[in-house]
Design a protein around this motif. Sequence first.
Motif: not given
Length: 277
Positions: A141-149, A222-223
């Motif tokens: 996201s704009d803030a950083g890492v979210v996950g993986k598909v 990436i944060p």
Amino acid sequence: MRNLLIFITKYNAFFLFLIFEICSFVIYVKYNSFQKASFINSTNKVTGNFYAHADELKGYLTLREVNDNLVRENARLRNQLKTSLYVDTAVKKMVNDTTYKQQYEYISAKVINNSVNKRNNYITIDRGTSNGVAKGMGVTSDAGVVGKVIFVDEHMAIVQSLLHKDTRFSAMLASNKEIGYLEWGEAMNPHKGLLIDVSNNAQPKVGELVVTSDLSLFPAGIPLGKVSSLNAKGGGFFLNMEVNLAVDFSKLQYVYVIVNRLAKEQAGLEAQEKKDE
């Protein structure tokens, strides 16, 4: 029609009074300059307020379209970041200028379902194979890492959130590049993660930025979060530390799926390496 005529006849005095009042008001305003100016000013003020509220309503109703356009524009700009490119060193030897080639692409997506209060949390996004999304791609996201598909259909995909017991990403301390792994802690706090297996020579500090490393699904840098505590138990030659996650998962609305153009090539080489072992 008959009832209407009866109604008008019955209240004809009232309607006649109303007509005379309106005519008197019009004549009073029209032929008196001060009253005319006051009436026009009052009318303009009321009309202006009406248009202002109408414009605010219109702006509110178009917020989603504006947000979608901004997310697409952010994805386009991310595709131009230097971290999305790699240096073609063979070309570099033949020319004076460094030549960069696109390695990472960003696909914008909207979050249509999300959970944060389970041991294993997932996110549903409105992009699928028809948009270029594939299993194993990283999501930010704009803030950083979210996950993986992890699952993909034609028009949708399921993302294994960072808030999942099996999620683990290669991470590093931004200051000295000491590498470890970031995972979700046992406390199931949606704002906390755990950075583990960092060399005890790292000398981390509270507040230090934790980012993705070159060994992860993502471009480096990436944060992931910031070190919040150094008291987590480690073992032997390694340190563990608590991290305040960069992403507030409860407020996720838009994300970016990262397409690594070199992923298949890397996977093929690594598979060949395993066969030769």
